[in-house]
Design an enzyme around this catalytic site. Structure first.
Site, short mmCIF file in Angstrom:
data_model
loop_
_atom_site.label_atom_id
_atom_site.label_comp_id
_atom_site.label_asym_id
_atom_site.label_seq_id
_atom_site.Cartn_x
_atom_site.Cartn_y
_atom_site.Cartn_z
N LYS A 26 0.84 -1.21 0.00
CA LYS A 26 0.00 0.00 0.00
C LYS A 26 0.88 1.26 0.00
CE LYS A 26 -1.55 1.58 4.08
NZ LYS A 26 -1.27 2.98 4.49
N ASN A 27 1.87 1.27 0.88
CA ASN A 27 2.66 2.50 1.05
C ASN A 27 3.61 2.76 -0.11
OD1 ASN A 27 1.30 2.97 3.37
ND2 ASN A 27 2.93 2.31 4.75
N ARG A 98 -4.31 10.83 4.95
CA ARG A 98 -3.19 11.79 5.14
C ARG A 98 -2.18 11.71 4.01
NH1 ARG A 98 0.23 12.69 7.67
NH2 ARG A 98 0.13 14.71 8.58
N ARG A 127 1.87 14.37 13.24
CA ARG A 127 2.26 14.19 11.84
C ARG A 127 2.28 15.50 11.04
NH1 ARG A 127 -0.43 8.73 9.66
NH2 ARG A 127 1.42 8.71 8.35
N PRO A 128 3.16 16.42 11.45
CA PRO A 128 3.27 17.68 10.69
C PRO A 128 3.86 17.44 9.31
CG PRO A 128 5.03 17.53 12.31
CD PRO A 128 4.14 16.32 12.52
N ILE A 129 3.77 18.43 8.42
CA ILE A 129 4.39 18.29 7.09
C ILE A 129 5.41 19.40 6.85
CG2 ILE A 129 2.52 16.98 5.96
CD1 ILE A 129 1.65 19.72 4.71
N ASP A 130 5.99 19.90 7.96
CA ASP A 130 6.94 21.01 7.84
C ASP A 130 8.14 20.66 6.94
OD1 ASP A 130 7.38 19.20 10.05
OD2 ASP A 130 9.07 20.45 10.63
N LEU A 131 8.60 19.42 6.99
CA LEU A 131 9.78 19.05 6.18
C LEU A 131 9.44 19.06 4.69
CD1 LEU A 131 11.13 16.12 8.39
CD2 LEU A 131 11.95 18.48 8.31
N ASP A 313 5.58 0.39 11.71
CA ASP A 313 4.33 -0.23 11.24
C ASP A 313 4.19 -1.69 11.65
OD1 ASP A 313 3.68 2.16 10.10
OD2 ASP A 313 4.08 1.55 8.03
N ARG A 405 -8.04 -0.60 5.47
CA ARG A 405 -7.24 0.38 4.70
C ARG A 405 -5.96 -0.25 4.19
NH1 ARG A 405 -7.32 6.23 7.32
NH2 ARG A 405 -5.97 6.56 5.53
C1 EPZ Z 1 4.82 6.73 6.15
O1 EPZ Z 1 4.14 7.81 6.77
C2 EPZ Z 1 3.84 5.59 6.11
N1 EPZ Z 1 2.67 5.99 5.34
C3 EPZ Z 1 3.43 5.19 7.51
O2 EPZ Z 1 2.60 4.04 7.43
C4 EPZ Z 1 4.69 4.83 8.31
O3 EPZ Z 1 4.33 4.55 9.63
C5 EPZ Z 1 5.70 5.97 8.25
O4 EPZ Z 1 5.97 6.34 6.88
C6 EPZ Z 1 7.02 5.65 8.93
O5 EPZ Z 1 7.60 4.53 8.33
C7 EPZ Z 1 2.70 5.92 4.02
O6 EPZ Z 1 3.69 5.55 3.39
C8 EPZ Z 1 1.44 6.26 3.30
P1 EPZ Z 1 7.18 10.07 8.03
P2 EPZ Z 1 4.76 9.29 6.73
O7 EPZ Z 1 7.03 11.33 7.27
O8 EPZ Z 1 5.37 9.52 5.40
C9 EPZ Z 1 7.66 13.25 11.57
C10 EPZ Z 1 0.78 2.64 7.96
O9 EPZ Z 1 0.36 2.13 9.03
N2 EPZ Z 1 7.58 14.28 10.51
O10 EPZ Z 1 8.39 9.23 7.80
O11 EPZ Z 1 3.71 10.22 7.21
C11 EPZ Z 1 6.29 12.57 11.73
O12 EPZ Z 1 5.43 13.32 12.54
C12 EPZ Z 1 1.26 4.08 7.94
O13 EPZ Z 1 0.81 2.05 6.88
C13 EPZ Z 1 7.77 15.60 10.84
O14 EPZ Z 1 8.01 15.95 12.00
O15 EPZ Z 1 5.89 9.15 7.83
C14 EPZ Z 1 6.70 11.25 12.35
O16 EPZ Z 1 6.86 11.39 13.72
C15 EPZ Z 1 1.02 4.82 9.22
N3 EPZ Z 1 7.67 16.53 9.85
C16 EPZ Z 1 8.05 10.96 11.68
O17 EPZ Z 1 8.52 12.22 11.19
C17 EPZ Z 1 7.41 16.20 8.56
O18 EPZ Z 1 7.34 17.10 7.71
C18 EPZ Z 1 7.98 9.96 10.54
O19 EPZ Z 1 7.05 10.39 9.57
C19 EPZ Z 1 7.24 14.85 8.23
C20 EPZ Z 1 7.33 13.90 9.22
#
Ligand code: EPZ
Length: 430
Positions: A26-27, A98, A127-131, A313, A405
């Site tokens: 999925k991811n 998201r 889960r911010p998107i600041d990065l 995950d 999902r």
């Molecule tokens: C992906 O989410 C996956 N989702 C998640 O799977 C998975 O848990 C996660 O990566 C970690 O492996 C998809 O691929 C659709 P991140 P993503 O950006 O991209 C912080 C599942 O169950 N962060 O690597 O959202 C964030 O808050 C799902 O299948 C910032 O602070 O994960 C988190 O604590 C759930 N700022 C950490 O980084 C940002 O701009 C990791 O998030 C982005 C992220």
């Protein structure tokens, strides 16, 4: 009745037995399909091995809403750019999922403007998107946030050097897609190294993008932007998280399960932990079998980490298995701030778990008892289902929509492995 009131009824106590072909990831499928937005007019991206799930359907619907032509049949998705595109991502899809936020980068790169309602937090964390936004701004985008939406504008994104403070999966995906159409060279440092990223890079390469991993995928991605991308095809990688879930189903029930059509190198971190816990398994090129053992698995100490570390995950599902391990285990969640939502539910089933901050201490018990439990997110739901398979009596996992999902035909897959589960309709417990 509404989908939200469906639950998974599990009569526990039967060891899982048999073999299961693992779905496409999925991811990985979500960004791979989204990368179709980068195509030039009249071009088509074909993605095979796409799992038929609510989230992949939401991505298809989102691209259609933006003006792409998308078909989704028998595990194949085609994405074509035929007419003009809209720059505005509809709130309905973004709020449903998201991961819609990974459309922002490619849409902006293609259209010069993108508007996205803010996706907001979820139960596993803020889960911010600041990065994502910082990276796009570094590429020259004007980013404004007002009325709960992101407004991004850039006539032409410019290649640059981006260092991610954290190897975020979503930020890496957004930025690598945006860079594929940017002017000049982009270097993304401290990029995520998950197999889903590699799969996205394969899709981009298949469409003619100039993207490579520097230093053998040690977290540096180099992209030389092209004016547009052309038709190509890509196969979505097997779902490593689904593979781990079914293997842990064998572990928790003391059964024997073979997962087939997998890439075992993608879940070495789980296999290493199974070895440490003295769970017998056989690893072959594209399949792994977990064998029943006479002894309960040994307790473990686990910390979630970005890939190739132990995946967040799989943390809830492993924790479910550790509830029945011999001894006391320690699980540290270092990726998301509140990914222990399964803990109070596992406790209802007789698990002995204490939480201190982001660390859970699990004292293994001999049996779990069937109960009414609530899934709050996808992997928490999978963990509760596994616990239900091992528990004595009946378990009802409410919030089934979360599980569906991520797992294709979850009930049928488990029943094919000898479980006794069914989808029922009724009231939730929250
Ligand atoms: C992906 O989410 C996956 N989702 C998640 O799977 C998975 O848990 C996660 O990566 C970690 O492996 C998809 O691929 C659709 P991140 P993503 O950006 O991209 C912080 C599942 O169950 N962060 O690597 O959202 C964030 O808050 C799902 O299948 C910032 O602070 O994960 C988190 O604590 C759930 N700022 C950490 O980084 C940002 O701009 C990791 O998030 C982005 C992220």
């Amino acid at each position: 009745m509404m989908e939200s009131s469906r639950y998974l009824k599990i009569t526990g106590g039967t060891p899982l037995h048999g073999s299961i072909r693992i779905q496409g990831s999925k991811n990985a499928a979500l960004p791979v399909v989204a990368s179709g937005l980068l195509l030039g007019r009249g071009e088509t991206l074909t993605c095979t091995n796409v799992p038929q799930l609510r989230d992949t359907e939401t991505m298809a619907a989102l691209l259609r809403a933006l003006g792409m032509t998308v078909t989704f049949e028998n595990g194949s998705v085609t994405v074509s750019r035929t007419g003009d595109l809209s720059c505005e991502m509809p709130a309905a899809q973004v709020q449903k999922m998201r991961a819609s936020s990974i459309v922002l980068g490619p849409l902006l790169a293609q259209q010069g403007r993108a508007v996205m309602p803010m996706p907001g937090g979820c139960t596993i964390g803020a889960r911010p998107i600041d990065l994502h936004l910082k990276g796009l701004a570094k590429m020259g985008a004007q980013i404004e946030l007002h009325h709960g939406a992101v407004y991004a504008t850039a006539e032409k994104l410019r290649g640059c050097r981006i260092y991610l403070d954290f190897p975020s999966v979503g930020a890496t995906e957004n930025l690598v897609m945006a860079a594929a159409l940017a002017e000049g060279e982009t270097i993304i440092e401290n990029a995520a190294r998950e197999p889903e990223i590699t799969n996205l890079v394969q899709a981009l390469q298949a469409m003619g993008a100039d993207v490579v991993f520097k230093k053998d995928n040690q977290g540096i991605i180099q992209v030389n932007g092209k004016p547009e991308l052309a038709s190509g095809s890509v196969r979505v990688v097997p779902d490593r998280i689904a593979a781990c879930t079914y293997l842990l189903g064998a572990v928790i029930t003391g059964g024997e399960v073979t997962v087939t059509d997998v890439m075992p190198q993608h879940f070495d971190s789980l296999l290493a932990k199974l070895e440490e816990a003295e769970v017998g398994y056989l690893r072959q090129e594209d399949r792994v079998t977990v064998y029943p053992s006479r002894e309960r698995m040994k307790s473990l100490s686990v910390k979630t980490m970005p890939y190739p570390g132990f995946p967040t995950d799989v943390q809830p599902q492993l924790m479910a298995a550790l509830c029945l391990a011999h001894g006391t285990s320690v699980v540290k969640e270092s990726i998301f701030e509140s990914r222990f939502q399964h803990v109070p539910e596992l406790r209802k089933m007789g698990a002995e778990i204490d939480i201190q901050g982001n660390t859970a201490v699990i004292r293994g018990v001999e049996t779990l008892n069937g109960s009414d439990v609530q899934a709050t997110d996808l992997r928490a739901g999978a963990a509760l289902a596994l616990a239900g398979l091992a528990a004595e009596g009946e378990t009802r996992v409410h919030g089934l929509k979360h599980i569906l999902r991520g797992y294709e035909d979850f009930d049928k897959a488990l029943n094919n492995l000898g479980a006794n589960v069914s989808i029922e309709e009724g009231e939730g417990i929250i």
